[in-house]
Every structure is written in structure tokens, then in C-alpha cells.
Scaffold this active site. Sequence first.
Site, PDB file in Angstrom:
ATOM      1  N   SER A   7       0.837  -1.212   0.000  1.00 20.55           N
ATOM      2  CA  SER A   7       0.000   0.000   0.000  1.00 20.55           C
ATOM      3  C   SER A   7       0.866   1.253   0.000  1.00 20.55           C
ATOM      4  CB  SER A   7      -0.894   0.023   1.241  1.00 20.55           C
ATOM      5  OG  SER A   7      -1.355   1.349   1.449  1.00 20.55           O
ATOM      6  N   HIS A  32      -1.160  -1.181  -4.181  1.00 15.48           N
ATOM      7  CA  HIS A  32      -2.451  -0.957  -3.501  1.00 15.48           C
ATOM      8  C   HIS A  32      -2.579   0.539  -3.256  1.00 15.48           C
ATOM      9  CE1 HIS A  32      -5.905  -2.154  -1.049  1.00 15.48           C
ATOM     10  NE2 HIS A  32      -5.508  -1.268  -0.152  1.00 15.48           N
ATOM     11  N   ASP A  34      -4.554   3.437  -1.649  1.00 16.55           N
ATOM     12  CA  ASP A  34      -5.529   3.718  -0.581  1.00 16.55           C
ATOM     13  C   ASP A  34      -6.047   5.146  -0.672  1.00 16.55           C
ATOM     14  OD1 ASP A  34      -3.881   1.614   1.788  1.00 16.55           O
ATOM     15  OD2 ASP A  34      -5.900   1.393   0.966  1.00 16.55           O
ATOM     16  N   MET A  36      -8.535   8.024   0.497  1.00 17.10           N
ATOM     17  CA  MET A  36      -9.308   8.356   1.692  1.00 17.10           C
ATOM     18  C   MET A  36      -9.820   9.791   1.610  1.00 17.10           C
ATOM     19  SD  MET A  36      -6.762   6.772   4.541  1.00 17.10           S
ATOM     20  CE  MET A  36      -6.328   5.037   4.483  1.00 17.10           C
ATOM     21  N   HIS A  65      -8.342   1.068  -3.753  1.00 17.23           N
ATOM     22  CA  HIS A  65      -9.221   0.844  -2.594  1.00 17.23           C
ATOM     23  C   HIS A  65      -9.828   2.186  -2.225  1.00 17.23           C
ATOM     24  CE1 HIS A  65      -9.398  -0.386   1.969  1.00 17.23           C
ATOM     25  NE2 HIS A  65     -10.595  -0.270   1.421  1.00 17.23           N
ATOM     26  N   MET A  67     -11.806   4.324  -0.013  1.00 15.92           N
ATOM     27  CA  MET A  67     -12.385   4.487   1.316  1.00 15.92           C
ATOM     28  C   MET A  67     -13.009   5.890   1.349  1.00 15.92           C
ATOM     29  SD  MET A  67      -9.342   2.788   3.520  1.00 15.92           S
ATOM     30  CE  MET A  67      -8.157   3.096   2.215  1.00 15.92           C
ATOM     31  N   MET A 136     -11.147  -5.947   5.602  1.00 16.22           N
ATOM     32  CA  MET A 136     -10.316  -5.055   6.417  1.00 16.22           C
ATOM     33  C   MET A 136      -9.947  -5.763   7.707  1.00 16.22           C
ATOM     34  SD  MET A 136      -9.856  -2.449   4.625  1.00 16.22           S
ATOM     35  CE  MET A 136      -8.881  -1.623   5.878  1.00 16.22           C
ATOM     36  N   PHE A 142      -5.696   4.388   8.573  1.00 17.92           N
ATOM     37  CA  PHE A 142      -4.267   4.601   8.833  1.00 17.92           C
ATOM     38  C   PHE A 142      -3.467   3.312   8.627  1.00 17.92           C
ATOM     39  CE2 PHE A 142      -5.060   8.752  10.490  1.00 17.92           C
ATOM     40  CZ  PHE A 142      -6.338   8.663  11.049  1.00 17.92           C
ATOM     41  N   ASP A 174      -6.425  -6.663   4.274  1.00 19.09           N
ATOM     42  CA  ASP A 174      -5.852  -5.317   4.245  1.00 19.09           C
ATOM     43  C   ASP A 174      -5.728  -4.736   5.655  1.00 19.09           C
ATOM     44  OD1 ASP A 174      -6.893  -2.294   2.445  1.00 19.09           O
ATOM     45  OD2 ASP A 174      -5.137  -2.791   3.641  1.00 19.09           O
ATOM     46  N   GLY A 176      -2.350  -4.455   8.876  1.00 18.36           N
ATOM     47  CA  GLY A 176      -1.652  -5.134   9.971  1.00 18.36           C
ATOM     48  C   GLY A 176      -0.915  -6.393   9.589  1.00 18.36           C
ATOM     49  N   GLY A 196       1.425  -2.340   4.080  1.00 20.43           N
ATOM     50  CA  GLY A 196       1.895  -0.956   3.890  1.00 20.43           C
ATOM     51  C   GLY A 196       3.146  -0.707   4.701  1.00 20.43           C
ATOM     52  N   SER A 197       2.964  -0.524   6.012  1.00 24.09           N
ATOM     53  CA  SER A 197       4.099  -0.138   6.861  1.00 24.09           C
ATOM     54  C   SER A 197       5.162  -1.240   6.933  1.00 24.09           C
ATOM     55  CB  SER A 197       3.607   0.217   8.268  1.00 24.09           C
ATOM     56  OG  SER A 197       2.781  -0.831   8.763  1.00 24.09           O
TER      57      SER A 197
HETATM   58  C1  DX5 Z   1      -5.909   1.233   6.061  1.00 26.29           C
HETATM   59  C2  DX5 Z   1      -5.570   0.928   4.614  1.00 26.29           C
HETATM   60  C3  DX5 Z   1      -4.579  -0.190   4.545  1.00 26.29           C
HETATM   61  C4  DX5 Z   1      -3.280   0.216   5.189  1.00 26.29           C
HETATM   62  C5  DX5 Z   1      -2.391  -0.988   5.343  1.00 26.29           C
HETATM   63  O1  DX5 Z   1      -6.962   2.100   6.107  1.00 26.29           O
HETATM   64  O2  DX5 Z   1      -6.708   0.525   3.898  1.00 26.29           O
HETATM   65  O3  DX5 Z   1      -4.333  -0.567   3.187  1.00 26.29           O
HETATM   66  O4  DX5 Z   1      -2.646   1.182   4.388  1.00 26.29           O
HETATM   67  O5  DX5 Z   1      -1.279  -0.535   6.041  1.00 26.29           O
HETATM   68  P1  DX5 Z   1      -0.570  -1.503   7.093  1.00 26.29           P
HETATM   69  O6  DX5 Z   1      -0.116  -2.690   6.281  1.00 26.29           O
HETATM   70  O7  DX5 Z   1       0.571  -0.674   7.608  1.00 26.29           O
HETATM   71  O8  DX5 Z   1      -1.594  -1.863   8.114  1.00 26.29           O
HETATM   72 ZN    ZN Z   2      -6.370  -0.473   1.633  1.00 23.04          ZN
END
Ligand code: DX5
Ligand code: ZN
Length: 220
Positions: A7, A32, A34, A36, A65, A67, A136, A142, A174, A176, A196-197
Site C-alpha cells: 500500500s 495498492h 488507498d 481516503m 481501494h 475508502m 479489512m 491509517f 488489508d 496489519g 503498507g508499513s
Molecule cells: C488502512 C488501509 C490499509 C493500510 C495498510 O486504512 O486501507 O491498506 O494502508 O497498512 P498496514 O499494512 O501498515 O496496516
Molecule cells: Zn487499503
Amino acid sequence: MKQLAPSILSADFSRLGEDVASIEKGGAHFIHVDVMDGHFVPNISFGAGVMKSLVGRTALPFDVHLMIEHPEKYIGDFVTDQTEYITVHQEACTHLHRTVQQIRDLGVKPGVSLNPATPVSTLECILSDVDLVLIMSVNPGFGGQKLIRSALDKIRQLAEIREKTGKDFLIEIDGGVTPDNIVQVAEAGTDIIVAGSAVFGAEDIPGRVKEMTDRLEKNA
Ligand code: DX5
Ligand code: ZN
């Protein structure tokens, strides 16, 4: 084959092109994206223009994605030659079937996403119309949050429904996901894994992508 979709929400926006080149070098399968809006989720990320700046800069397909509230108003903005999936939230769509049809009519594979507290049963009448279900495993908004374990039960439930009905939607998770839980997440029945992180927070981004995709290949 299980696939990894890093992401870019967690990428370094001042070097987005380089970060995307790094995940591509490591063997990622998707970007990916994201999106928002600060209404559907308590954060604002970026719009279609940022994603479009990557068109032609990478060979990776976009896994979008949304959101956002009223996604039907913005779907068209995210359609490019590299856009493979556009996923909307079940919770954000008054007319979900019409919105899914709108995505497909634009030549893109439609996906639907569920927040952690929304049951799989809410998708009963749409599963035949989507190519992807995005579960999710964090409350959206975040990166860097801890995986909510009950999401794995929803993955298992979906895998069972797919087995029983012969439907062919893919299952994506998606939020954690880390190198330590990626095998367990995949074994629950996930086809595409967002991270993502865990990816963009690594010293060696290509190395981290390879580590996570190797674990998928070897164990799941
Ligand atoms: C959260 C996003 C996820 C997020 C995943 O709202 O939809 O895609 O970026 O990031 P990590 O992998 O760090 O949880
Ligand atoms: Zn996402």
C-alpha cells in the site's frame, strides 16, 4: 498463487516513484492505492492525480481501494490502462449492485470491501457480481495498526462460501500484515495480501518484499 499488494499510503510521498520502483524490484504483484476522503474514514490521503503520476512509470497494476463516501462519483477518475481492480466499501454504497456494475462497465474488475464489524452475510446478494472481496483487518484510515484477528474468521468464511458455490471471486486482506503473520493470513484463504508499513517501513524495501513473497511461495 498468493500475491502481495504493497500500500503506497505508507510510502515516502517525496520519493513515490523510487519507492514504487523498489517494490517492483522486490517482486510485488500490485500497487495498492488507498484513497481516503476524511469523511468515510478519519484521514485524507490522495486523489486520482497521484495514482495517475505512476502510469507508465511502473509495470505494476493498480489495486484501487476507495475508502470514500459516494464512490460512484469518482470511480471514473481512477480508470487507467493499469487499473486492474477498483474496490468500494459495502458500507459506503446505497446502491452497491449499481456501483459494482458501473466499475465493470468501465472495463475494470470490481471489488467490495467490509470494515471489521460488517458481517460477510451482507455480501450474499453481490458475491456473484464481484471479482474481489477485500476484508479489512484494521479499522480503515491509517497504516501501521495491529491486525484484528477476527478478520481471519471472515476470510475462512468467504473461502468456504467460494468452495461451496463455485464462485470465483478473489479474497484480499488489508491491514496489519507483517512478515511474522503473513503465512497464517495466507493459510486462512487469502489470495492477495496488502502490506503498507511492513514494506515501506523497512530499511531494504525490495528485500522485505522478497522476504514476504518468498514466505507466501514456500508456506502457503
Ligand atoms: C488502512 C488501509 C490499509 C493500510 C495498510 O486504512 O486501507 O491498506 O494502508 O497498512 P498496514 O499494512 O501498515 O496496516
Ligand atoms: Zn487499503
